[in-house]
Design a protein around this motif. Structure first.
Motif, PDB file in Angstrom:
ATOM      1  N   TRP A 121      42.773  46.042  16.214  1.00 32.92           N
ATOM      2  CA  TRP A 121      42.944  47.460  15.930  1.00 32.92           C
ATOM      3  C   TRP A 121      41.513  48.013  15.890  1.00 32.92           C
ATOM      4  N   GLU A 122      41.135  48.704  16.937  1.00 37.04           N
ATOM      5  CA  GLU A 122      39.727  48.991  17.187  1.00 37.04           C
ATOM      6  C   GLU A 122      39.004  49.589  15.990  1.00 37.04           C
ATOM      7  N   GLU A 123      39.701  50.353  15.183  1.00 31.79           N
ATOM      8  CA  GLU A 123      39.043  51.044  14.081  1.00 31.79           C
ATOM      9  C   GLU A 123      39.082  50.251  12.775  1.00 31.79           C
ATOM     10  N   ASP A 124      39.925  49.188  12.731  1.00 33.49           N
ATOM     11  CA  ASP A 124      40.194  48.586  11.427  1.00 33.49           C
ATOM     12  C   ASP A 124      39.911  47.088  11.357  1.00 33.49           C
ATOM     13  N   ALA A 125      40.675  46.280  12.099  1.00 32.32           N
ATOM     14  CA  ALA A 125      40.569  44.834  11.910  1.00 32.32           C
ATOM     15  C   ALA A 125      40.977  44.105  13.177  1.00 32.32           C
ATOM     16  N   GLU A 126      40.573  42.840  13.232  1.00 37.96           N
ATOM     17  CA  GLU A 126      40.945  41.969  14.334  1.00 37.96           C
ATOM     18  C   GLU A 126      41.798  40.828  13.792  1.00 37.96           C
ATOM     19  N   LEU A 127      42.849  40.498  14.512  1.00 36.84           N
ATOM     20  CA  LEU A 127      43.747  39.400  14.140  1.00 36.84           C
ATOM     21  C   LEU A 127      43.612  38.285  15.160  1.00 36.84           C
ATOM     22  N   ARG A 128      43.472  37.065  14.671  1.00 37.98           N
ATOM     23  CA  ARG A 128      43.443  35.892  15.545  1.00 37.98           C
ATOM     24  C   ARG A 128      44.403  34.840  14.977  1.00 37.98           C
ATOM     25  N   LEU A 129      45.389  34.461  15.765  1.00 43.16           N
ATOM     26  CA  LEU A 129      46.331  33.402  15.413  1.00 43.16           C
ATOM     27  C   LEU A 129      46.049  32.195  16.297  1.00 43.16           C
ATOM     28  N   SER A 130      46.181  31.000  15.745  1.00 44.89           N
ATOM     29  CA  SER A 130      45.886  29.807  16.537  1.00 44.89           C
ATOM     30  C   SER A 130      46.763  28.649  16.090  1.00 44.89           C
ATOM     31  N   LEU A 131      47.161  27.830  17.038  1.00 40.10           N
ATOM     32  CA  LEU A 131      47.856  26.580  16.706  1.00 40.10           C
ATOM     33  C   LEU A 131      46.831  25.579  16.203  1.00 40.10           C
ATOM     34  N   GLU A 132      47.147  24.924  15.066  1.00 44.98           N
ATOM     35  CA  GLU A 132      46.218  23.994  14.439  1.00 44.98           C
ATOM     36  C   GLU A 132      46.834  22.601  14.371  1.00 44.98           C
ATOM     37  N   PRO A 133      46.003  21.557  14.275  1.00 48.41           N
ATOM     38  CA  PRO A 133      46.541  20.192  14.189  1.00 48.41           C
ATOM     39  C   PRO A 133      47.416  20.026  12.951  1.00 48.41           C
ATOM     40  N   PRO A 134      48.622  19.473  13.099  1.00 46.88           N
ATOM     41  CA  PRO A 134      49.525  19.333  11.945  1.00 46.88           C
ATOM     42  C   PRO A 134      49.213  18.067  11.148  1.00 46.88           C
ATOM     43  N   PRO A 135      49.559  18.069   9.833  1.00 51.57           N
ATOM     44  CA  PRO A 135      49.329  16.873   9.018  1.00 51.57           C
ATOM     45  C   PRO A 135      50.394  15.807   9.206  1.00 51.57           C
ATOM     46  N   ALA A 136      51.530  16.155   9.820  1.00 56.50           N
ATOM     47  CA  ALA A 136      52.624  15.213  10.013  1.00 56.50           C
ATOM     48  C   ALA A 136      53.342  15.572  11.308  1.00 56.50           C
ATOM     49  N   PRO A 137      54.022  14.614  11.941  1.00 56.39           N
ATOM     50  CA  PRO A 137      54.670  14.875  13.232  1.00 56.39           C
ATOM     51  C   PRO A 137      55.715  15.985  13.195  1.00 56.39           C
ATOM     52  N   ALA A 138      56.466  16.111  12.094  1.00 58.71           N
ATOM     53  CA  ALA A 138      57.536  17.107  12.021  1.00 58.71           C
ATOM     54  C   ALA A 138      57.042  18.460  11.530  1.00 58.71           C
ATOM     55  N   THR A 139      55.750  18.613  11.367  1.00 61.44           N
ATOM     56  CA  THR A 139      55.160  19.853  10.835  1.00 61.44           C
ATOM     57  C   THR A 139      54.355  20.558  11.925  1.00 61.44           C
ATOM     58  N   GLU A 140      54.366  21.875  11.899  1.00 63.79           N
ATOM     59  CA  GLU A 140      53.550  22.656  12.825  1.00 63.79           C
ATOM     60  C   GLU A 140      52.742  23.672  12.024  1.00 63.79           C
ATOM     61  N   CYS A 141      51.482  23.854  12.395  1.00 62.12           N
ATOM     62  CA  CYS A 141      50.582  24.705  11.602  1.00 62.12           C
ATOM     63  C   CYS A 141      49.950  25.788  12.467  1.00 62.12           C
ATOM     64  N   TYR A 142      49.707  26.940  11.826  1.00 58.86           N
ATOM     65  CA  TYR A 142      49.129  28.098  12.476  1.00 58.86           C
ATOM     66  C   TYR A 142      47.981  28.628  11.624  1.00 58.86           C
ATOM     67  N   GLY A 143      46.841  28.808  12.242  1.00 61.04           N
ATOM     68  CA  GLY A 143      45.722  29.424  11.550  1.00 61.04           C
ATOM     69  C   GLY A 143      45.808  30.940  11.673  1.00 61.04           C
ATOM     70  N   VAL A 144      45.583  31.634  10.568  1.00 60.32           N
ATOM     71  CA  VAL A 144      45.585  33.097  10.547  1.00 60.32           C
ATOM     72  C   VAL A 144      44.201  33.558  10.100  1.00 60.32           C
ATOM     73  N   ARG A 145      43.595  34.404  10.905  1.00 55.44           N
ATOM     74  CA  ARG A 145      42.254  34.913  10.568  1.00 55.44           C
ATOM     75  C   ARG A 145      42.216  36.421  10.817  1.00 55.44           C
ATOM     76  N   TRP A 146      42.011  37.164   9.749  1.00 55.74           N
ATOM     77  CA  TRP A 146      41.823  38.611   9.820  1.00 55.74           C
ATOM     78  C   TRP A 146      40.344  38.894   9.597  1.00 55.74           C
TER      79      TRP A 146
END
Length: 687
Positions: A121-146
């Protein structure tokens, strides 16, 4: 839109235009083509409007993983975390600080990388989402950075409590399980002292939140974090607006269920030995001689009532008086050694077989010889937290209040001060023959309390963490009053003082606190004492409250007493106290040792909520008045005044549970309605 503005002229149509139009319309083929064109134009316009209004989805995938993904919901400007293939929404995150009505486009700035999504959002903030390494096979993780793009932007993400029970985070004054029922305005996510700030957060907290849908939220340790709780609506993570553009960063992980989400490997400490029970000394404290006589008198009475096991615990004031008589305080700059005066010494054999526990804190009164001596020797800035001058001059000690007195606080960033403090604690332990040491006042940030920006090395809860790491060097017979990023250390944690009543600030808050502490990795704690509580008035004790409190702490790591049973109750309560102490020693302690080994190898908490064995049953998510020890013992005490019955949820469908009082066997996954439990009984079931 493909719509065009339609002009509506006013006044008379000119004769020339009218005549020309009439002639054209008299030609059949030209008129037909014109009508058809107008019809097609309007049909396309209406179709496009209809598609935008009705057909276009209000949700849009922005990042997709193997077992789930993130979507953007246009209507309320929210991120959705969704699990696949069932398509269930496990978390709804309302976004603050950016225009909610402006949706991210289908194609983002990171389109070349399938594992990321970026939008600004050019005037306010930037959002970045990313897939991250999971701690277990049945788990999926997402990094959130504002990342804020202007200094005045306050980032704020709110996690909905609709259809989700949340656990973890911060302890609160009247502890709830789950935390959906808690209420708190936005304030720094820093451990605190309820006696100073009842509306603040308590002494144990971690940047970890667990949802009943199998989602976890872990905030980065270096983020300056604010937390707010709005009962049954949401909890919000915020970063303050200011000159520095500080990103809000956290990790979202989704697992098949709530128990699987929490089964991540930790690095727990070994089981700290601790003799139980603890008998708190509240006798005469006017002088060292009176304290010695009072301790001998209490020890004799305990022996007379066949309660001679355990520890006599001195508070901070009594410890200071007794220590001054044995060995006066001094700072390292004093080279002169004082000779030991045997006539003033304390003999620990006077209370044997009981042991002694002493209490210290990182505070020094500004009127104490200790502080005045450091001031006189020019060492105050080295040994106490201080304010640094902006334009030259001398550093000034940062003063705060502790137990009603104006005090300075130990400077743990100074190696000299920390070495002196630990050496002083060891000397006192040796001089008094103390088996255990309790350190109060570890919680809180003294700079934030004074609205002063803290130095980087003491931001947030770093004081608590650093002090805990230092105290761990004193051995595992050490108790600390707070926990933050220190669950891996072999320390006992003293729970917050409670009121002497049946509310969530009193007895009803014990089990929610047990579950909260254990979930955050603090499995070895000391619950508030039996007998009028730490925040009790001088009013006569309630025998029923005493008994129900006793029945709960019997199944916890340490039994602590503020009032001996013979001072509050009839003889049968004294007999019950003996039985509970034996049950703790013979039944509970072996269980704690067994499950501390499991904690060490697998990271599973020792004290577990009902949903641990029923991770998909919504009934289990809100049970706050019973707990499991490991997977095999269920404790369901009475916490309502005047009741001799209660409903009991037996978790684990397919398991069988046996009542240890009656030997009756029941199916797991069921609720026992109006189950009887007399004042002398506590319902305990073995799987």
């Amino acid at each position: 839109d493909c719509t065009m503005p339609l002009a509506r002229p006013t006044g008379q149509i000119p004769d020339a235009a009218w005549t020309s139009g009439f002639r054209e319309m008299t030609e059949p083929w030209k008129g037909a083509v014109g009508c058809l064109g107008v019809a097609v134009f309007f049909a396309m316009t209406i179709g496009i409007i209809s598609w935008q209004a009705l057909e276009q989805s209000p949700e849009e995938w922005v990042l997709r993983g193997r077992t789930g993904g993130m979507l953007w919901e246009r209507r309320r400007g929210a991120l959705l975390l969704r699990a696949l293939p069932a398509g269930r929404t496990v978390a709804v995150i309302a976004v603050g600080g950016v225009p909610a009505a402006e949706p991210p486009p289908p194609r983002d700035r990171c389109w070349h990388d399938g594992g990321q999504f970026c939008y600004a959002w050019e005037e306010d903030a930037e959002l970045r989402l990313s897939l991250e390494p999971p701690p277990a096979p049945a788990t999926e993780c997402y990094g959130v950075r504002w990342t804020p793009l202007r200094p005045d932007v306050m980032l704020k993400d709110c996690f909905s409590m609709a259809n989700v029970s949340w656990y973890g985070g911060a302890s609160v004054r009247a502890q709830r399980w789950p935390l959906n029922g808690a209420e708190s305005h936005a304030q720094p996510f820093v451990s605190g002292d309820f006696s100073k700030n009842p509306a603040g957060y308590g002494p144990v907290l971690e940047r970890y939140f667990l949802g009943s849908t199998g989602v976890t939220v872990t905030v980065a340790p270096d983020v300056p974090l604010f937390l707010s709780l709005e009962s049954d609506r949401h909890f919000c993570l915020e970063t303050p607006a200011g000159r520095a553009a500080v990103p809000l960063r956290y990790l979202l992980c989704v697992s098949p269920d709530v128990a699987a989400a929490h089964r991540h490997v930790q690095t727990p400490p070994p089981f700290p030995p601790r003799r139980s029970p603890i008998w708190r000394y509240h006798g005469p404290a006017g002088s060292a001689a009176k304290i010695k006589r009072g301790l001998r008198s209490l020890a004799k009475r305990l022996k007379r009532h066949r309660l001679q096991e355990g520890v006599l615990a001195l508070g901070e004031r009594s410890t200071a008086i007794l220590a001054a008589a044995v060995r006066p305080d001094h700072v390292p700059s004093e080279r002169r050694k004082k000779r030991h005066d045997s006539t003033r010494s304390w003999d620990p054999s006077l209370i044997k077989p009981l042991q002694l526990s002493i209490t210290l804190s990182p505070y020094a009164s500004i009127a104490s010889p200790l502080f005045l001596r450091s001031l006189r020797d020019g060492e105050a800035a080295s040994y106490w937290l201080s304010l640094q001058p902006q334009f030259g001059g001398c550093s000034v000690p940062l003063l705060t209040t502790w137990k009603g007195r104006l005090c300075a606080r130990l400077n743990i960033t100074s190696e000299a001060a920390l070495s002196w403090y630990l050496a002083r604690a060891r000397r006192l332990r040796q001089a008094l023959g103390a088996a255990y040491m309790v350190f109060e006042g570890a919680e809180g940030n003294a700079f934030l309390e004074q609205a002063v920006p803290p130095p980087a090395e003491l931001a947030g809860d770093r004081y608590t963490g650093a002090l805990a790491a230092a105290l761990a060097m004193l051995g595992n017979a050490t108790v600390i009053s707070a926990g933050a990023r220190s669950s891996h250390l072999p320390l006992f944690v003293q729970m917050s003082p409670l009121r002497s009543d049946w509310s969530h600030a009193g007895l009803k808050g014990v089990i929610p606190s047990v579950l909260h502490y254990s979930l955050l990795g603090y499995n070895f704690f000391i619950a508030d004492a039996v007998g009028r509580g730490s925040l009790a008035s001088d009013a006569p004790g309630d025998p029923e409250l005493y008994v129900r409190w006793l029945q709960i702490v019997t199944f916890l790591p340490v039994m602590a007493f503020s009032t001996p049973p013979w001072l509050c109750c009839d003889a049968w309560v004294l007999n019950l106290t003996r039985q509970c102490i034996r049950r703790h020693r013979d039944f509970v302690v072996p269980l704690l040792i067994k499950y501390s080994e499991e904690w060490l190898s697998l990271g599973y908490p020792i004290f577990r909520p009902a949903w641990w064995l029923s991770p998909t049953d919504p009934t289990a998510f809100t049970i706050e008045d019973e707990f499991l020890i490991g997977d095999e013992v269920l404790v369901a005490p009475i916490t309502e005044k005047g009741q001799t019955w209660r409903d009991i949820y037996l978790p684990g469908e397919g398991h069988l549970w046996m009542d240890t009082n009656t030997a009756r066997v029941f199916d797991g996954g069921t609720i026992l309605r109006n189950y009887s439990a007399s004042l002398a009984e506590v319902p305990v079931f073995v799987k």
